[in-house]
Design an enzyme around this catalytic site. Structure first.
Site, PDB file in Angstrom:
ATOM      1  N   ASP A  38       0.683 110.414  30.100  1.00 44.30           N
ATOM      2  CA  ASP A  38      -0.490 111.163  30.553  1.00 44.30           C
ATOM      3  C   ASP A  38      -0.496 111.162  32.078  1.00 44.30           C
ATOM      4  O   ASP A  38      -0.674 110.123  32.701  1.00 44.30           O
ATOM      5  CB  ASP A  38      -1.752 110.490  29.991  1.00 44.30           C
ATOM      6  CG  ASP A  38      -3.025 111.139  30.512  1.00 44.30           C
ATOM      7  OD1 ASP A  38      -2.916 112.172  31.201  1.00 44.30           O
ATOM      8  OD2 ASP A  38      -4.103 110.610  30.241  1.00 44.30           O
ATOM      9  N   GLU A  79      16.273 104.956  59.289  1.00 45.80           N
ATOM     10  CA  GLU A  79      16.099 103.598  59.841  1.00 45.80           C
ATOM     11  C   GLU A  79      14.656 103.201  59.585  1.00 45.80           C
ATOM     12  O   GLU A  79      13.759 103.622  60.316  1.00 45.80           O
ATOM     13  CB  GLU A  79      16.338 103.588  61.350  1.00 45.80           C
ATOM     14  CG  GLU A  79      17.677 104.138  61.804  1.00 45.80           C
ATOM     15  CD  GLU A  79      17.757 104.194  63.329  1.00 45.80           C
ATOM     16  OE1 GLU A  79      17.723 103.124  63.966  1.00 45.80           O
ATOM     17  OE2 GLU A  79      17.813 105.303  63.877  1.00 45.80           O
ATOM     18  N   GLU A 129      11.656 100.831  59.753  1.00 51.00           N
ATOM     19  CA  GLU A 129      11.143  99.635  60.428  1.00 51.00           C
ATOM     20  C   GLU A 129       9.923  99.112  59.676  1.00 51.00           C
ATOM     21  O   GLU A 129       9.215  99.886  59.027  1.00 51.00           O
ATOM     22  CB  GLU A 129      10.768  99.972  61.865  1.00 51.00           C
ATOM     23  CG  GLU A 129      11.982 100.411  62.688  1.00 51.00           C
ATOM     24  CD  GLU A 129      11.635 100.943  64.068  1.00 51.00           C
ATOM     25  OE1 GLU A 129      12.514 100.914  64.938  1.00 51.00           O
ATOM     26  OE2 GLU A 129      10.505 101.410  64.279  1.00 51.00           O
ATOM     27  N   GLU A 154      13.020  93.899  65.705  1.00 50.37           N
ATOM     28  CA  GLU A 154      12.686  95.088  66.491  1.00 50.37           C
ATOM     29  C   GLU A 154      11.848  94.720  67.722  1.00 50.37           C
ATOM     30  O   GLU A 154      11.580  93.544  67.967  1.00 50.37           O
ATOM     31  CB  GLU A 154      11.965  96.130  65.618  1.00 50.37           C
ATOM     32  CG  GLU A 154      12.833  97.338  65.254  1.00 50.37           C
ATOM     33  CD  GLU A 154      13.347  98.129  66.456  1.00 50.37           C
ATOM     34  OE1 GLU A 154      12.801  97.994  67.560  1.00 50.37           O
ATOM     35  OE2 GLU A 154      14.316  98.887  66.283  1.00 50.37           O
ATOM     36  N   GLU A 156      14.090  95.678  61.343  1.00 49.90           N
ATOM     37  CA  GLU A 156      14.764  96.898  60.899  1.00 49.90           C
ATOM     38  C   GLU A 156      16.043  96.513  60.167  1.00 49.90           C
ATOM     39  O   GLU A 156      16.771  95.622  60.586  1.00 49.90           O
ATOM     40  CB  GLU A 156      15.096  97.772  62.116  1.00 49.90           C
ATOM     41  CG  GLU A 156      15.906  99.005  61.780  1.00 49.90           C
ATOM     42  CD  GLU A 156      16.090  99.937  62.982  1.00 49.90           C
ATOM     43  OE1 GLU A 156      15.136 100.092  63.774  1.00 49.90           O
ATOM     44  OE2 GLU A 156      17.193 100.488  63.130  1.00 49.90           O
ATOM     45  N   HIS A 178      13.349 106.802  61.761  1.00 53.81           N
ATOM     46  CA  HIS A 178      14.230 107.831  62.312  1.00 53.81           C
ATOM     47  C   HIS A 178      15.140 108.307  61.195  1.00 53.81           C
ATOM     48  O   HIS A 178      15.674 107.495  60.452  1.00 53.81           O
ATOM     49  CB  HIS A 178      15.086 107.254  63.444  1.00 53.81           C
ATOM     50  CG  HIS A 178      14.265 106.672  64.567  1.00 53.81           C
ATOM     51  ND1 HIS A 178      14.786 105.828  65.516  1.00 53.81           N
ATOM     52  CD2 HIS A 178      12.956 106.809  64.872  1.00 53.81           C
ATOM     53  CE1 HIS A 178      13.836 105.484  66.380  1.00 53.81           C
ATOM     54  NE2 HIS A 178      12.708 106.054  66.000  1.00 53.81           N
ATOM     55  N   ARG A 202      15.362 108.987  74.451  1.00 52.22           N
ATOM     56  CA  ARG A 202      14.608 108.515  73.296  1.00 52.22           C
ATOM     57  C   ARG A 202      13.142 108.919  73.311  1.00 52.22           C
ATOM     58  O   ARG A 202      12.361 108.522  72.452  1.00 52.22           O
ATOM     59  CB  ARG A 202      14.732 106.992  73.170  1.00 52.22           C
ATOM     60  CG  ARG A 202      16.066 106.602  72.585  1.00 52.22           C
ATOM     61  CD  ARG A 202      16.425 105.154  72.869  1.00 52.22           C
ATOM     62  NE  ARG A 202      17.876 104.991  72.852  1.00 52.22           N
ATOM     63  CZ  ARG A 202      18.586 104.639  71.802  1.00 52.22           C
ATOM     64  NH1 ARG A 202      17.999 104.380  70.665  1.00 52.22           N
ATOM     65  NH2 ARG A 202      19.892 104.530  71.859  1.00 52.22           N
ATOM     66  N   GLU A 232      19.397 112.980  65.143  1.00 53.38           N
ATOM     67  CA  GLU A 232      18.416 111.964  64.759  1.00 53.38           C
ATOM     68  C   GLU A 232      17.017 112.523  64.983  1.00 53.38           C
ATOM     69  O   GLU A 232      16.636 112.788  66.125  1.00 53.38           O
ATOM     70  CB  GLU A 232      18.613 110.691  65.591  1.00 53.38           C
ATOM     71  CG  GLU A 232      17.590 109.600  65.294  1.00 53.38           C
ATOM     72  CD  GLU A 232      17.640 108.434  66.282  1.00 53.38           C
ATOM     73  OE1 GLU A 232      17.925 108.662  67.475  1.00 53.38           O
ATOM     74  OE2 GLU A 232      17.374 107.297  65.863  1.00 53.38           O
ATOM     75  N   ARG A 263      13.239 111.757  65.200  1.00 49.28           N
ATOM     76  CA  ARG A 263      12.599 110.473  65.502  1.00 49.28           C
ATOM     77  C   ARG A 263      11.112 110.390  65.140  1.00 49.28           C
ATOM     78  O   ARG A 263      10.484 109.356  65.299  1.00 49.28           O
ATOM     79  CB  ARG A 263      12.785 110.155  66.989  1.00 49.28           C
ATOM     80  CG  ARG A 263      14.242 109.970  67.361  1.00 49.28           C
ATOM     81  CD  ARG A 263      14.432 109.787  68.859  1.00 49.28           C
ATOM     82  NE  ARG A 263      13.735 108.631  69.402  1.00 49.28           N
ATOM     83  CZ  ARG A 263      14.191 107.383  69.371  1.00 49.28           C
ATOM     84  NH1 ARG A 263      15.360 107.128  68.842  1.00 49.28           N
ATOM     85  NH2 ARG A 263      13.482 106.395  69.886  1.00 49.28           N
TER      86      ARG A 263
HETATM   87  N1  GLN Z   1       9.561 101.664  66.807  1.00 48.30           N
HETATM   88  C1  GLN Z   1       9.972 102.871  67.464  1.00 48.30           C
HETATM   89  C2  GLN Z   1       9.315 104.066  66.764  1.00 48.30           C
HETATM   90  O1  GLN Z   1       8.167 104.028  66.549  1.00 48.30           O
HETATM   91  C3  GLN Z   1      11.463 102.999  67.515  1.00 48.30           C
HETATM   92  C4  GLN Z   1      12.125 101.902  68.295  1.00 48.30           C
HETATM   93  C5  GLN Z   1      13.614 101.906  68.212  1.00 48.30           C
HETATM   94  O2  GLN Z   1      14.201 101.986  67.157  1.00 48.30           O
HETATM   95  N2  GLN Z   1      14.275 101.826  69.303  1.00 48.30           N
HETATM   96  O3  GLN Z   1       9.904 105.059  66.440  1.00 48.30           O
HETATM   97 MG    MG Z   2      17.802 101.504  64.851  1.00 49.66          MG
HETATM   98 MG    MG Z   3      14.485 100.846  65.452  1.00 47.14          MG
HETATM   99 MG    MG Z   4      17.057 105.259  65.901  1.00 44.08          MG
END
Ligand code: GLN
Ligand code: MG
Ligand code: MG
Ligand code: MG
Length: 441
Positions: A52, A130, A132, A183, A190, A239, A310, A330, A332
């Site tokens: 269900d 990735e 975290e 991290e 991570e 990411h 980044r 990537e 992010r």
């Molecule tokens: N914690 C970071 C984010 O919020 C990423 C940090 C890292 O992987 N260098 O995306």
């Molecule tokens: Mg990483």
């Molecule tokens: Mg990271």
């Molecule tokens: Mg990364």
């Protein structure tokens, strides 16, 4: 590694399995499960297991409350965190309507649909997320276990033993782990997985979250994938590295391009940029997600791409330049509290749209965008990601592309659900207001 129902039934006998959990997710990516006894398996493979669905989020069409779960034999694994005496196993399921058609509220089906669309153009979609997470003393308050930072080793890194056991538990379930580390934020960790085909990877992401939480619990602590549990510290991201392969070759790779990116890769990135605002409600689906997307915490705020920068939404990792296999992009912005099936589907859909329509890629922005003045941003045409769930859900609602990716049922349910969440948040009286206003007003 099972290929079909017969393989599963044999494995269940051989390992003296007590129960098989049937796993699937609701629209928000919450794991749902029911336990099946071994004697039911034969029938389950033939005609599915009815249940269900009326109380399951996004499965809420009164006239369609009878659902059927079809176990995917290729996902059969023994749950490595459960007792080994009479072990428990699990399989992911595809959800169907009683008439045998796929249920369009099933996130796994939405991802399958997009993968099929890519396959029609000859592409296989690979992703490497990735994820975290934080380890806290309990689920009631965000009390860190250590004050370690990026790549800190023990004794500063107090999560080392927990991570080690998580990795063993994942490997026992056939998940390939590449490396793990402390991290940036206190008690933040991570564990990086080897990239894989997207449907398999979405299943793995779900498994990862369960394993991390279960092993943390065994160590007397609480693991969370909440995007921003600590004010003033980095949040947790997911990411998502992605690439398309064609005929066994990386379709994103071009040795003659200065970034080693093919024209397909460029259009794919352009699609991810152009439609970023529309899929953000999927990659960042909670009120709390938007407290992570702030300048200064390695999370993206602006819709731009770069080679190594980044602060941008999309980065083209450059530590293995020229290596065909490793060429990828990537993304992010996603956080680990996203529904991985919809996250992979929506981003693939946006990228494919870029390729299909031959979008032109804007120039890379290598300088720190956070340091740019507003006029600079405007001159360069750099836009911001949605700043709140409300903004994000409004873009999602108005997006024809997302509607076509998610299907009408999933799209409207998600939009409805997220407007309700925003309203709950908007109308509640927060501690911030009481602290700030009560003494002075
Ligand atoms: N914690 C970071 C984010 O919020 C990423 C940090 C890292 O992987 N260098 O995306
Ligand atoms: Mg990483
Ligand atoms: Mg990271
Ligand atoms: Mg990364």
């Amino acid at each position: 590694n099972c290929k079909n129902g017969d393989d599963v039934i044999r494995a269940v006998k051989e390992h003296n399995i007590s129960f098989v959990q049937f796993w699937f997710v609701d629209i928000l990516g919450t794991l749902k499960s029911f336990q099946v006894t071994p004697k039911e398996l034969e029938a389950a493979f033939e005609e599915g297991m009815g249940f269900d669905g009326s109380s399951i989020l996004g499965f809420t069409r009164i006239e369609e409350s009878d659902m059927v779960a079809y176990p995917d034999a290729t996902t059969f694994q023994i749950c490595s965190w459960r007792p080994f005496d009479r072990p428990v196993a699990r399989m992911f399921c595809d959800i169907k309507n009683p008439d045998g058609t796929p249920y369009e509220g099933d996130p796994r089906y939405i991802l399958r649909k997009l993968i099929e669309k890519a396959a029609q153009k000859g592409y296989t979609y690979y992703v490497g997320p990735e994820l975290e997470f934080f380890l806290f003393t309990d689920s009631k308050n965000p009390q860190a276990l250590d004050s370690g930072g990026y790549f800190d080793a023990p004794p500063l890194d107090m999560g080392n033993d927990v991570r080690r056991e998580i990795i063993f538990a994942l490997e026992k379930m056939g998940v390939d782990v590449e490396y793990s580390h402390h991290e940036v934020a206190p008690s933040q960790h991570e564990i990086d997985l080897r990239y894989s085909e997207a449907l398999r990877m979405a299943d793995i992401a779900m498994t990862y979250k369960v394993v991390v939480k279960e092993i943390a619990r065994k160590h007397g602590c609480y693991a969370t994938f909440m995007p921003k549990p600590l004010f003033g510290e980095n949040g947790s991201g997911m990411h998502v590295h992605q690439s398309l392969f064609k005929n066994g070759k990386n379709a994103f790779f071009d040795a003659n391009d200065p970034h080693n990116l093919s024209s397909e890769a460029r259009s794919y990135i352009a699609g991810l940029l152009k439609h970023a605002k529309e899929y953000t409600c999927i990659t960042n689906q909670w009120v709390n997600s938007y407290k992570r997307l702030l300048p200064g915490f390695e999370a993206p705020v602006y819709v731009a791409w770069a080679q190594c920068n980044r602060s941008s939404l999309i980065r083209v990792p450059c530590y293995k330049p020229g290596k065909e296999q490793a060429t990828r992009i990537e993304l992010r912005s996603p956080d680990p509290a996203a529904n991985p099936y919809l996250c992979f589907a929506a981003t693939l859909g946006a990228g494919l749209e870029g390729i299909e329509k031959g979008y032109e890629l804007t120039a890379a922005v290598e300088e720190n965008i956070f340091a740019m003045e507003t006029e600079d941003l405007t001159a360069k045409g750099i836009e911001s990601l949605p700043g709140s769930l409300h903004e994000a859900v409004t873009h999602l609602k108005d997006s024809e592309l997302m509607k076509s990716i998610l299907g009408e049922h999933m799209h409207s349910n998600l939009v409805k659900n997220k407007f309700i969440e925003w309203d709950e948040y908007r109308t509640h009286v927060s501690e911030f207001e009481l602290r700030k206003y009560l003494p002075i007003l």
